[in-house]
Scaffold this motif. Structure first.
Motif, PDB file in Angstrom:
ATOM      1  N   UNK A 521       0.834  -1.207   0.000  1.00 13.22           N
ATOM      2  CA  UNK A 521       0.000   0.000   0.000  1.00 13.22           C
ATOM      3  C   UNK A 521       0.870   1.258   0.000  1.00 13.22           C
ATOM      4  N   UNK A 522       1.877   1.278   0.882  1.00 15.34           N
ATOM      5  CA  UNK A 522       2.727   2.467   1.007  1.00 15.34           C
ATOM      6  C   UNK A 522       3.553   2.677  -0.249  1.00 15.34           C
ATOM      7  N   UNK A 523       4.098   1.580  -0.822  1.00 15.26           N
ATOM      8  CA  UNK A 523       4.965   1.782  -1.973  1.00 15.26           C
ATOM      9  C   UNK A 523       4.179   2.247  -3.185  1.00 15.26           C
ATOM     10  N   UNK A 524       2.947   1.786  -3.330  1.00 16.37           N
ATOM     11  CA  UNK A 524       2.119   2.316  -4.416  1.00 16.37           C
ATOM     12  C   UNK A 524       1.920   3.818  -4.249  1.00 16.37           C
ATOM     13  N   UNK A 525       1.694   4.241  -3.011  1.00 14.31           N
ATOM     14  CA  UNK A 525       1.544   5.684  -2.755  1.00 14.31           C
ATOM     15  C   UNK A 525       2.851   6.427  -3.027  1.00 14.31           C
ATOM     16  N   UNK A 526       3.968   5.811  -2.612  1.00 21.82           N
ATOM     17  CA  UNK A 526       5.259   6.460  -2.832  1.00 21.82           C
ATOM     18  C   UNK A 526       5.519   6.659  -4.326  1.00 21.82           C
ATOM     19  N   UNK A 527       5.279   5.628  -5.116  1.00 22.25           N
ATOM     20  CA  UNK A 527       5.484   5.764  -6.565  1.00 22.25           C
ATOM     21  C   UNK A 527       4.578   6.829  -7.161  1.00 22.25           C
ATOM     22  N   UNK A 528       3.349   6.888  -6.643  1.00 27.82           N
ATOM     23  CA  UNK A 528       2.419   7.897  -7.145  1.00 27.82           C
ATOM     24  C   UNK A 528       2.882   9.303  -6.796  1.00 27.82           C
ATOM     25  N   UNK A 529       3.348   9.485  -5.537  1.00 26.40           N
ATOM     26  CA  UNK A 529       3.758  10.812  -5.080  1.00 26.40           C
ATOM     27  C   UNK A 529       5.083  11.247  -5.697  1.00 26.40           C
ATOM     28  N   UNK A 530       5.925  10.274  -6.079  1.00 25.01           N
ATOM     29  CA  UNK A 530       7.262  10.615  -6.571  1.00 25.01           C
ATOM     30  C   UNK A 530       7.409  10.341  -8.067  1.00 25.01           C
ATOM     31  N   UNK A 531       6.289  10.257  -8.776  1.00 25.24           N
ATOM     32  CA  UNK A 531       6.364   9.928 -10.198  1.00 25.24           C
ATOM     33  C   UNK A 531       7.104  11.003 -10.997  1.00 25.24           C
ATOM     34  N   UNK A 532       7.174  12.211 -10.475  1.00 28.62           N
ATOM     35  CA  UNK A 532       7.881  13.300 -11.153  1.00 28.62           C
ATOM     36  C   UNK A 532       9.327  13.402 -10.673  1.00 28.62           C
ATOM     37  N   UNK A 533       9.769  12.484  -9.820  1.00 34.03           N
ATOM     38  CA  UNK A 533      11.124  12.508  -9.272  1.00 34.03           C
ATOM     39  C   UNK A 533      11.937  11.338  -9.833  1.00 34.03           C
ATOM     40  N   UNK A 534      13.240  11.411  -9.611  1.00 33.81           N
ATOM     41  CA  UNK A 534      14.116  10.270  -9.870  1.00 33.81           C
ATOM     42  C   UNK A 534      14.195   9.490  -8.566  1.00 33.81           C
ATOM     43  N   UNK A 535      13.683   8.258  -8.584  1.00 32.05           N
ATOM     44  CA  UNK A 535      13.548   7.486  -7.349  1.00 32.05           C
ATOM     45  C   UNK A 535      14.480   6.283  -7.359  1.00 32.05           C
ATOM     46  N   UNK A 536      15.211   6.101  -6.262  1.00 30.02           N
ATOM     47  CA  UNK A 536      16.122   4.967  -6.103  1.00 30.02           C
ATOM     48  C   UNK A 536      15.678   4.192  -4.876  1.00 30.02           C
ATOM     49  N   UNK A 537      15.360   2.930  -5.071  1.00 32.45           N
ATOM     50  CA  UNK A 537      14.857   2.078  -3.992  1.00 32.45           C
ATOM     51  C   UNK A 537      15.854   0.962  -3.707  1.00 32.45           C
ATOM     52  N   UNK A 538      16.240   0.840  -2.453  1.00 29.69           N
ATOM     53  CA  UNK A 538      17.083  -0.271  -1.998  1.00 29.69           C
ATOM     54  C   UNK A 538      16.219  -1.140  -1.103  1.00 29.69           C
ATOM     55  N   UNK A 539      16.054  -2.398  -1.459  1.00 28.01           N
ATOM     56  CA  UNK A 539      15.164  -3.245  -0.681  1.00 28.01           C
ATOM     57  C   UNK A 539      15.504  -4.713  -0.896  1.00 28.01           C
ATOM     58  N   UNK A 540      15.179  -5.520   0.122  1.00 30.87           N
ATOM     59  CA  UNK A 540      15.302  -6.967  -0.001  1.00 30.87           C
ATOM     60  C   UNK A 540      13.966  -7.607  -0.355  1.00 30.87           C
ATOM     61  N   UNK A 541      12.892  -6.839  -0.352  1.00 34.25           N
ATOM     62  CA  UNK A 541      11.554  -7.383  -0.600  1.00 34.25           C
ATOM     63  C   UNK A 541      11.204  -7.229  -2.085  1.00 34.25           C
ATOM     64  N   UNK A 542      11.093  -8.336  -2.757  1.00 26.24           N
ATOM     65  CA  UNK A 542      10.850  -8.287  -4.201  1.00 26.24           C
ATOM     66  C   UNK A 542       9.412  -7.914  -4.531  1.00 26.24           C
ATOM     67  N   UNK A 543       8.503  -8.016  -3.552  1.00 33.57           N
ATOM     68  CA  UNK A 543       7.140  -7.551  -3.791  1.00 33.57           C
ATOM     69  C   UNK A 543       7.132  -6.034  -3.987  1.00 33.57           C
ATOM     70  N   UNK A 544       8.107  -5.347  -3.396  1.00 33.46           N
ATOM     71  CA  UNK A 544       8.257  -3.910  -3.587  1.00 33.46           C
ATOM     72  C   UNK A 544       9.101  -3.607  -4.816  1.00 33.46           C
ATOM     73  N   UNK A 545      10.198  -4.325  -4.951  1.00 31.00           N
ATOM     74  CA  UNK A 545      11.165  -4.074  -6.020  1.00 31.00           C
ATOM     75  C   UNK A 545      10.527  -4.170  -7.403  1.00 31.00           C
ATOM     76  N   UNK A 546       9.625  -5.121  -7.597  1.00 30.59           N
ATOM     77  CA  UNK A 546       9.077  -5.399  -8.923  1.00 30.59           C
ATOM     78  C   UNK A 546       8.313  -4.224  -9.512  1.00 30.59           C
ATOM     79  N   UNK A 547       7.898  -3.268  -8.674  1.00 27.63           N
ATOM     80  CA  UNK A 547       7.136  -2.122  -9.183  1.00 27.63           C
ATOM     81  C   UNK A 547       8.029  -1.052  -9.809  1.00 27.63           C
ATOM     82  N   UNK A 548       9.322  -1.124  -9.615  1.00 25.84           N
ATOM     83  CA  UNK A 548      10.235  -0.113 -10.151  1.00 25.84           C
ATOM     84  C   UNK A 548      10.341  -0.236 -11.671  1.00 25.84           C
ATOM     85  N   UNK A 549      10.685   0.887 -12.317  1.00 22.35           N
ATOM     86  CA  UNK A 549      10.843   0.874 -13.773  1.00 22.35           C
ATOM     87  C   UNK A 549      11.962  -0.073 -14.192  1.00 22.35           C
ATOM     88  N   UNK A 550      13.066  -0.026 -13.454  1.00 21.18           N
ATOM     89  CA  UNK A 550      14.183  -0.927 -13.732  1.00 21.18           C
ATOM     90  C   UNK A 550      14.738  -1.452 -12.415  1.00 21.18           C
TER      91      UNK A 550
END
Length: 601
Positions: A521-550
């Protein structure tokens, strides 16, 4: 010679007193000198009184003189104790101010992770907590008492010069020699050896395990209470053994000291007794000289050296840290303004970085990675692969040893440091928890209340507490939060910075303390709020990682795979292996027919 004197920690200690409290230090020194001179003055006054009695002269004047000196001796002692306590308190506060400045002012953080500075930092950080010695408010009284005795002994020796030039030299020399003969017990000379530093670290670690809340659950759950107490006692006992071993009186030096002191005293007192018996000196003079001869013993080695060493060591540590930390944490700041556009292209070109004085190979070596403006990139890899190091470099907490980081084609080091950091919103794994109202926790640099509320809403923390509630139970009407709630506040802090204009978002394990549903839920909101930013995500959870562009897979400081989730899964490489291993943990039986539900799909 003078340079060596100025570099001694004792000199640095006394030089720090007038810097901490000039007026108080002056009063402390004046009281010390006056107290030191009074025993010699009392010896003279007693000689005058005895002489007057012997001659039959009026006694009013001598009695007044003796009484005045005696009263001063009694009155000055508590006054000096109060001055010592206050001066110690002011000096401790001054030292903590200097230490805080030395730690916080450097723009980088290399000085806080430099193992060469760790030992001084350990000594300086807790010096006034009574862990390694008495606080300065107490030590200053010990030091004052010791110095009063030394001054008093010297003053008494000066009086003996009137009797015979050799008497004070012989007597004062014998008592002063004890400082050299017993020097092993004067100073803890092994304070900075590796063995002592190791014992200090072990003792502090065991103590922190016992008193800090984070370890309390496991200590009780796994039955480690007794082990912790035993460890603390053992490590603290070992530390004390090293202290005592370094300060223990040796048999031979003690015997030589006794022989020297006894011989000198016999010679001087024999000469004084003979002179009085032969009438060469008057009875009053003999009393004054003999009392002065006794007073010279105050020069002898005592607890003064130990107290001074214990107080001077942390002072010297703080004063060494200040010049050492400044270059260790220094970073060049350019003067180029940062573009106000919402997103930035980030390019790491041939970056090599190793932590200063760190062990092993560089964390990143000839590292190349480009993150297009306005895109999201997830970085995955094993612990130690260099993921968090990339975040530190992008925040310019360190600079690479070679290569460079370009922002929209411009080297990061050319930008004004404060301006660049104002363009970054970050959530670190060990995020800060401020004992401040919710408002200041979400927007430490300040933001309108509507921005703060919107950030809290986006982070799913709108109903935690009012904006004026202090997030600590140590304050009236304050409250505390769970780990997951604190993480939502940290996410709100980053979202608030985005709303205030940040163009780069760094998320280092941003949802580690949230459940899987809350994370999604939070990561969907984060992507929505930061869609105009350059976002770098470091995570061990692939349920979160898979939503990134690359997704970028790191191993040993190098990029081994780069692509979208679907591309990397289809590739069947390291990412696919890690993804499948984690997915297996979320496949659970739902009914007797063996149906499964995969939260990652």
């Amino acid at each position: 010679m003078l340079q060596r004197v100025f570099e001694r920690k004792e000199w640095k200690f006394f030089a720090a007193l007038p810097k901490a409290a000039p007026g108080l230090a002056l009063a402390w020194w004046l009281a010390l000198l006056l107290r030191g001179a009074l025993p010699a003055a009392f010896a003279i006054a007693m000689g005058v009184l005895v002489g007057a009695v012997h001659r039959g002269d009026p006694l009013a004047g001598p009695f007044l003189l003796v009484g005045a000196i005696f009263i001063l001796l009694q009155v000055l002692n508590p006054i000096h104790q109060a001055l010592s306590a206050n001066l110690g308190d002011r000096t401790a506060a001054w030292l903590y101010d200097r230490l805080t400045e030395a730690c916080v002012r450097p723009p980088g953080m290399g000085h806080l992770e430099d193992p060469k500075l760790t030992n001084d930092l350990t000594v300086a950080r807790d010096f006034d907590l009574g862990m390694t010695g008495p606080p300065l408010t107490i030590s200053m009284d010990f030091i004052a008492s010791g110095m009063v005795e030394i001054v008093g002994g010297i003053a008494c020796a000066v009086i003996l010069f009137r009797y015979a030039w050799w008497a004070p030299i012989l007597l004062a020399g014998a008592w002063a020699a004890t400082h050299w003969l017993l020097r092993e017990s004067a100073i803890w000379r092994d304070r900075n050896t590796e063995e002592v530093r190791g014992a200090q670290r072990d003792a502090d670690y065991a103590y922190r395990l016992a008193v800090d809340p984070p370890a309390s659950k496991e200590l009780r759950l796994f039955g480690l209470v007794g082990w912790t107490i035993d460890r603390f006692v053992a490590r603290r006992t070992r530390l004390h053994e090293l202290q005592y071993a370094a300060t223990r009186l040796r048999e031979k030096p003690l015997i030589w000291s006794l022989l020297l002191v006894v011989g000198a005293n016999i010679a001087v007192f024999w000469a004084l007794a003979s002179g009085a018996a032969n009438g060469k000196i008057s009875l009053g003079a003999a009393v004054a000289y003999m009392q002065s001869a006794v007073g010279v013993s105050m020069i002898a080695f005592g607890g003064f050296s130990w107290a001074l060493d214990g107080a001077a060591a942390p002072v010297a540590a703080v004063l060494r840290l200040e010049p050492a930390m400044r270059p260790a944490g220094a970073l060049h700041s350019g003067n180029r303004p940062v573009s106000a556009k919402r997103a930035h292209e980030i390019c790491l070109r041939d970056v090599t970085f190793a932590y200063p004085n760190g062990p092993g190979a560089p964390v990143l070596e000839h590292f190349d990675l480009t993150i297009p403006a306005g895109s999201s990139l997830a970085i995955v890899g094993q612990n130690g692969a260099g993921k968090t190091t990339i975040a530190k470099l992008l925040c310019r907490l360190y600079d690479p040893q070679s290569g460079g980081i370009e922002i929209d084609g411009v080297d990061l080091r050319e930008f004004d440091l404060a301006a660049w950091r104002s363009r970054i919103a970050a959530v670190f794994q060990d995020f800060i928890r401020l004992e401040l109202p919710v408002r200041e926790n979400v927007a430490p640099a300040g933001a309108p209340d509507d921005v703060v509320r919107a950030a809290l809403e986006s982070a799913g923390a709108a109903n935690l507490a009012s904006l004026d509630t202090v997030l600590s139970r140590a304050y009236d009407d304050g409250t505390d939060l769970s780990g997951g709630q604190w993480q939502r506040v940290a996410l709100a802090r980053a979202l608030s910075a985005v709303k205030m204009g940040a163009g780069v978002v760094l998320l280092d394990e941003p949802t580690a303390q949230l459940d899987v549903r809350g994370e999604a839920e939070i990561f969907d909101r984060l992507l929505s709020e930061t869609r105009h930013c350059t976002t770098i995500l470091i995570s061990h959870r692939f349920s979160t990682v898979r939503h990134a562009d690359r997704i970028c897979v790191l191993e040993h400081g190098r990029v081994i795979e780069l692509g979208t989730h679907d591309e990397l899964v289809a590739h069947g490489g390291r990412y696919r292996t890690m993804f499948d291993l984690q997915a297996e943990r979320f496949i659970v039986p739902e009914d007797d027919e063996g149906k499964t539900y995969d939260v990652l799909s």
